[in-house]
Design a protein around this motif. Sequence first.
Motif, PDB file in Angstrom:
ATOM      1  N   VAL A   1       0.928  -1.158  -0.015  1.00 34.37           N
ATOM      2  CA  VAL A   1      -0.131   0.088   0.099  1.00 34.37           C
ATOM      3  C   VAL A   1       0.988   1.334   0.070  1.00 34.37           C
ATOM      4  O   VAL A   1       1.832   1.291   0.602  1.00 34.37           O
ATOM      5  CB  VAL A   1      -0.956   0.002   1.447  1.00 34.37           C
ATOM      6  CG1 VAL A   1      -1.650   1.256   1.035  1.00 34.37           C
ATOM      7  CG2 VAL A   1      -1.991  -1.140   1.154  1.00 34.37           C
ATOM      8  N   MET A   2       0.680   2.227  -0.933  1.00 35.75           N
ATOM      9  CA  MET A   2       1.415   3.688  -0.864  1.00 35.75           C
ATOM     10  C   MET A   2       0.694   4.534   0.143  1.00 35.75           C
ATOM     11  O   MET A   2      -0.434   4.729   0.014  1.00 35.75           O
ATOM     12  CB  MET A   2       1.102   4.006  -2.418  1.00 35.75           C
ATOM     13  CG  MET A   2       1.920   5.313  -2.372  1.00 35.75           C
ATOM     14  SD  MET A   2       1.807   6.004  -4.151  1.00 35.75           S
ATOM     15  CE  MET A   2       2.859   4.862  -5.002  1.00 35.75           C
ATOM     16  N   ILE A   3       1.474   5.132   0.734  1.00 33.15           N
ATOM     17  CA  ILE A   3       1.051   6.242   1.866  1.00 33.15           C
ATOM     18  C   ILE A   3       1.894   7.056   1.465  1.00 33.15           C
ATOM     19  O   ILE A   3       3.166   7.344   1.792  1.00 33.15           O
ATOM     20  CB  ILE A   3       1.142   5.740   3.314  1.00 33.15           C
ATOM     21  CG1 ILE A   3       0.473   4.451   3.687  1.00 33.15           C
ATOM     22  CG2 ILE A   3       0.497   6.704   4.144  1.00 33.15           C
ATOM     23  CD1 ILE A   3       0.366   3.929   5.106  1.00 33.15           C
ATOM     24  N   THR A   4       1.339   8.398   0.844  1.00 34.97           N
ATOM     25  CA  THR A   4       2.209   9.595   0.431  1.00 34.97           C
ATOM     26  C   THR A   4       1.592  10.983   0.956  1.00 34.97           C
ATOM     27  O   THR A   4       0.577  11.002   1.044  1.00 34.97           O
ATOM     28  CB  THR A   4       2.705   9.316  -0.803  1.00 34.97           C
ATOM     29  OG1 THR A   4       3.416  10.659  -1.421  1.00 34.97           O
ATOM     30  CG2 THR A   4       1.340   9.315  -1.686  1.00 34.97           C
ATOM     31  N   GLY A   5       2.436  11.883   1.099  1.00 34.29           N
ATOM     32  CA  GLY A   5       1.869  13.093   0.923  1.00 34.29           C
ATOM     33  C   GLY A   5       1.577  13.988  -0.049  1.00 34.29           C
ATOM     34  O   GLY A   5       1.086  15.024  -0.481  1.00 34.29           O
ATOM     35  N   ASP A   6       1.793  13.163  -1.501  1.00 36.78           N
ATOM     36  CA  ASP A   6       1.594  13.864  -2.684  1.00 36.78           C
ATOM     37  C   ASP A   6       0.018  13.972  -2.877  1.00 36.78           C
ATOM     38  O   ASP A   6      -0.899  13.362  -2.232  1.00 36.78           O
ATOM     39  CB  ASP A   6       2.267  12.804  -3.839  1.00 36.78           C
ATOM     40  CG  ASP A   6       3.620  12.924  -4.081  1.00 36.78           C
ATOM     41  OD1 ASP A   6       4.275  13.884  -3.384  1.00 36.78           O
ATOM     42  OD2 ASP A   6       4.143  11.699  -4.246  1.00 36.78           O
TER      43      ASP A   6
ATOM     44  N   MET B   1      -0.093 -10.716   5.301  1.00 32.92           N
ATOM     45  CA  MET B   1       0.714  -9.814   5.558  1.00 32.92           C
ATOM     46  C   MET B   1       1.064  -8.444   4.803  1.00 32.92           C
ATOM     47  O   MET B   1       0.561  -8.717   3.827  1.00 32.92           O
ATOM     48  CB  MET B   1       2.166 -10.702   5.710  1.00 32.92           C
ATOM     49  CG  MET B   1       3.244  -9.864   6.047  1.00 32.92           C
ATOM     50  SD  MET B   1       4.757 -10.809   6.245  1.00 32.92           S
ATOM     51  CE  MET B   1       5.820  -9.529   6.493  1.00 32.92           C
ATOM     52  N   VAL B   2       1.053  -7.638   5.416  1.00 30.17           N
ATOM     53  CA  VAL B   2       0.722  -6.351   4.712  1.00 30.17           C
ATOM     54  C   VAL B   2       2.307  -5.557   4.772  1.00 30.17           C
ATOM     55  O   VAL B   2       2.737  -5.398   5.876  1.00 30.17           O
ATOM     56  CB  VAL B   2      -0.057  -5.271   5.165  1.00 30.17           C
ATOM     57  CG1 VAL B   2      -0.427  -4.093   4.320  1.00 30.17           C
ATOM     58  CG2 VAL B   2      -1.595  -6.193   5.199  1.00 30.17           C
ATOM     59  N   GLU B   3       2.846  -5.302   3.633  1.00 29.93           N
ATOM     60  CA  GLU B   3       3.915  -4.244   3.707  1.00 29.93           C
ATOM     61  C   GLU B   3       3.440  -2.905   3.083  1.00 29.93           C
ATOM     62  O   GLU B   3       2.448  -2.822   2.211  1.00 29.93           O
ATOM     63  CB  GLU B   3       4.952  -4.828   2.459  1.00 29.93           C
ATOM     64  CG  GLU B   3       5.489  -6.203   3.045  1.00 29.93           C
ATOM     65  CD  GLU B   3       6.527  -6.413   3.789  1.00 29.93           C
ATOM     66  OE1 GLU B   3       7.086  -5.179   4.025  1.00 29.93           O
ATOM     67  OE2 GLU B   3       7.007  -7.649   3.971  1.00 29.93           O
ATOM     68  N   TYR B   4       4.067  -1.711   3.817  1.00 26.26           N
ATOM     69  CA  TYR B   4       3.411  -0.519   3.531  1.00 26.26           C
ATOM     70  C   TYR B   4       4.873   0.390   3.014  1.00 26.26           C
ATOM     71  O   TYR B   4       5.569   0.220   3.691  1.00 26.26           O
ATOM     72  CB  TYR B   4       2.794   0.153   4.597  1.00 26.26           C
ATOM     73  CG  TYR B   4       1.569  -0.405   4.795  1.00 26.26           C
ATOM     74  CD1 TYR B   4       0.488  -0.161   4.140  1.00 26.26           C
ATOM     75  CD2 TYR B   4       1.397  -1.564   5.802  1.00 26.26           C
ATOM     76  CE1 TYR B   4      -0.822  -0.712   4.424  1.00 26.26           C
ATOM     77  CE2 TYR B   4       0.143  -2.241   5.856  1.00 26.26           C
ATOM     78  CZ  TYR B   4      -0.860  -1.671   4.988  1.00 26.26           C
ATOM     79  OH  TYR B   4      -2.001  -2.369   5.381  1.00 26.26           O
ATOM     80  N   ALA B   5       4.774   0.593   1.857  1.00 26.61           N
ATOM     81  CA  ALA B   5       6.042   1.516   1.452  1.00 26.61           C
ATOM     82  C   ALA B   5       5.736   2.683  -0.138  1.00 26.61           C
ATOM     83  O   ALA B   5       4.547   2.112  -0.524  1.00 26.61           O
ATOM     84  CB  ALA B   5       7.117   0.395   0.949  1.00 26.61           C
ATOM     85  N   ASN B   6       6.163   3.543   0.110  1.00 22.17           N
ATOM     86  CA  ASN B   6       6.071   4.335  -1.065  1.00 22.17           C
ATOM     87  C   ASN B   6       7.233   3.846  -1.845  1.00 22.17           C
ATOM     88  O   ASN B   6       8.140   4.139  -1.702  1.00 22.17           O
ATOM     89  CB  ASN B   6       6.259   5.843  -0.763  1.00 22.17           C
ATOM     90  CG  ASN B   6       6.109   6.724  -1.845  1.00 22.17           C
ATOM     91  OD1 ASN B   6       6.172   6.452  -3.066  1.00 22.17           O
ATOM     92  ND2 ASN B   6       5.902   7.944  -1.670  1.00 22.17           N
ATOM     93  N   PRO B   7       6.999   3.111  -3.101  1.00 22.30           N
ATOM     94  CA  PRO B   7       7.979   2.413  -3.862  1.00 22.30           C
ATOM     95  C   PRO B   7       8.780   3.308  -4.861  1.00 22.30           C
ATOM     96  O   PRO B   7       9.234   2.756  -5.858  1.00 22.30           O
ATOM     97  CB  PRO B   7       7.145   1.297  -4.636  1.00 22.30           C
ATOM     98  CG  PRO B   7       5.936   2.022  -4.811  1.00 22.30           C
ATOM     99  CD  PRO B   7       5.501   2.837  -3.733  1.00 22.30           C
TER     100      PRO B   7
END
Length: 481
Positions: free
Chosen positions: A115-120, A468-474
Amino acid sequence: VGSEMCIRDRYVAFAKGAPDILLQRCTGILMDGEVSPLQIEDRAQILNVNASLSSDALRVLAAAYRPMDEVPVEPNANEVEQDLIFLGMIGMIDPARPEVRPAIAEARTAGIKTVMITGDYPNTAIAIANELDLWRSGDLTLTGVELDNMDDEQFAHVVESVDVYARVSPQHKVRIVEALQSKGHTVAMTGDGVNDAPALKRSSIGVAMGITGTDVSKEASDMVLTDDNYASIVAAVEEGRIIYANIRKFVFYLLSCNVAEILIIFLAILAKLPLPLTAIQLLVLNLITDGAPALALGMEKGDPDTMDVPPRPADEPVINREMQVGIVVQSIVITAAVLTAFVVGLNWYGDVGQGLIIAQTMAFGTLSISELIRAYTSRSERYSLFQIGLFRNKWMQYAVLSSLAILLAIIYVPLLQTIFKTTSLGSREWAVMLPLLFLPAIAAEITKVFLRMPRLQGWLHPAAAPTMVEYANPSSKERTV
């Protein structure tokens, strides 16, 4: 205040920031070298351009300035950054590394949701996520404002369906982590900034960026990613699964061997038979014949489908039902094979003197060699020996051959025969032992077939693991979560 400089005896305050936020503080616009009032039409055009740039996966910054007669004694951004004159916008692209897209696909296959979590802006985040096949048309996207308008119950209802979070703040990241953990997920959070530290600390596995990460983020994390590459996280997950699987193989092999040895002695005593194995023979079995192959199992490269299976339940013990079944089957078959060889030897040669030594040597050889053969089948819990390749693990070859050489030396070298209470075996004894040597390995292969049957999966794994969940802005440089 971005900076201060003197131009023609006047001071100028420059500001930069998100276009929609900065535009609210602008009253004029610089066009063709002339400053004119900022009209509603101008605002609409600027926002349209901003949306267009964001849709092209560009990160957009707006710039503005304000002429000042003097520098405030105590500059305050809220006071200075008012009545600004809009200058323009800058579109920057931070392309994802080429290996990120296949890494995300591999993670999805392995039951790991990225999942992407970003300030954009949402448009920017969606455009990048779409390029990475992280977001597809119809997938759910939430902004920080929308999160603020949800209570915890509402958010918990949709949190598992969200693929992209945009315009979020540090407190939103912590809330996302806690919501997912409340649903039973294991959350790995990546981050590089000071504002990521609370979420990194709260997550199940905090992963800091080693190159761009701040000291605060690294201290708050459990791991540090030395190359700042999302693909390395997926590779680490695969390596972790292989290590865990090898631990299980090691434990299964040793436990089944030792339980069988206990049963052999115990049943012989119950049947009022002489001891099939001497104390020193048992010591050799545990230190050499069992130990070397067990260590070689720790060097396995993993099953072909290591990243094609979902994560195991977090509360599943190492010795689960599947292993328990295997231990019971192997212990029974090994015990039966060894006692059969021992009883045949007793019937042929008697239970005293040299006759007993021959029977014990037959039992010792049957147990030792059957365990060496079975070590090959223990290299995978699900795949057949012929599917994974007989000679794929070179360390297993070294372990088995060296153990076999020691075993044969104990049986045939006169000096060692005296020490270990053995004797040379002839073709008659080997003819009896030979089919018995392969029984445990055959039983292991048959057990794998039954354990793979769909009807048994519900009993073997009663509690299915949450994803299982990985969270990253790739993106290649900035990872905001």
